[in-house]
Design an enzyme around this catalytic site. Structure first.
Site, PDB file in Angstrom:
ATOM      1  N   SER A 140       0.671  -1.269   0.126  1.00  0.00           N
ATOM      2  CA  SER A 140       0.058   0.114   0.104  1.00  0.00           C
ATOM      3  C   SER A 140       0.754   1.223  -0.072  1.00  0.00           C
ATOM      4  CB  SER A 140      -1.030   0.169   1.295  1.00  0.00           C
ATOM      5  OG  SER A 140      -0.255   0.260   2.287  1.00  0.00           O
ATOM      6  N   LYS A 186       1.090   4.352   7.142  1.00  0.00           N
ATOM      7  CA  LYS A 186       0.384   4.953   6.211  1.00  0.00           C
ATOM      8  C   LYS A 186       0.820   6.656   6.399  1.00  0.00           C
ATOM      9  CE  LYS A 186      -2.621   2.092   4.711  1.00  0.00           C
ATOM     10  NZ  LYS A 186      -1.822   1.013   4.917  1.00  0.00           N
TER      11      LYS A 186
END
Length: 174
Positions: free
Chosen positions: A94, A131
């Site tokens: 990701s 993230k």
């Protein structure tokens, strides 16, 4: 104990300093893990031992395992102290647009204060992920760096910042 992850026992590496925007290439001899050898054959012996913990998700959050898998030595001028610094092995894709790939090691500095846009390791009810973070009022927006994934939006009180990513370690032959 050396990192049990075989691809990080010796070989050629690239360290990407996320704070200063520089790349540092070096080698390690598996028989002398505490030595860093630079491209000009200069040997750096002033190193700091950084603990390596098990995986953190670059994708859907995974259960936090606080077991140390091993250690990795980095020059002291890159990482000033091992006191609040550790490494996590990336599991997932990701964050590939931020040059963080599956099996890379990310250097994390423990701290609570963060800025919008920083890459952070976060704890969401015992599950961890890495993230890019943005705070919007009472909400944290945890954004992936891969169009295959959607941001995670949560009340700021529902997450705990583990630390910020300050570097990425890549094995150049893995």
């Amino acid at each position: 104990m050396e990192v049990s992850i075989l691809q990080f026992s010796g070989g050629e590496y690239e360290y990407i300093d996320l704070k200063k925007g520089r790349k540092i290439n070096f080698q390690r001899d598996p028989s002398k893990i505490e030595e860093i050898i630079f491209e000009n054959n200069e040997i750096e012996e002033d190193v700091i031992k950084i603990p390596v913990y098990s995986e953190i998700a670059a994708g859907m959050p995974i259960y936090i395992n606080d077991e140390i898998e091993g250690s990795f030595y980095l020059p002291s001028w890159i990482v000033k102290s091992s006191k609040d610094t550790f490494m996590l092995k990336i599991n997932g894709d990701s964050m590939i647009n931020a040059n963080i790939h599956d099996s890379d090691l990310v250097v994390i500095k423990k701290q609570d204060a963060i800025y919008n846009g920083e890459i952070v390791a976060v704890d969401i009810d015992g599950y961890a992920t890495i993230k890019r973070i943005n705070i919007d009022g009472k909400y944290a927006i945890l954004s992936p760096e891969n169009d295959k994934y959607k941001p995670i939006v949560m009340p700021i009180d529902d997450i705990r910042i583990i630390g910020i990513a300050v570097g990425i370690l890549k094995n150049k032959f893995y």
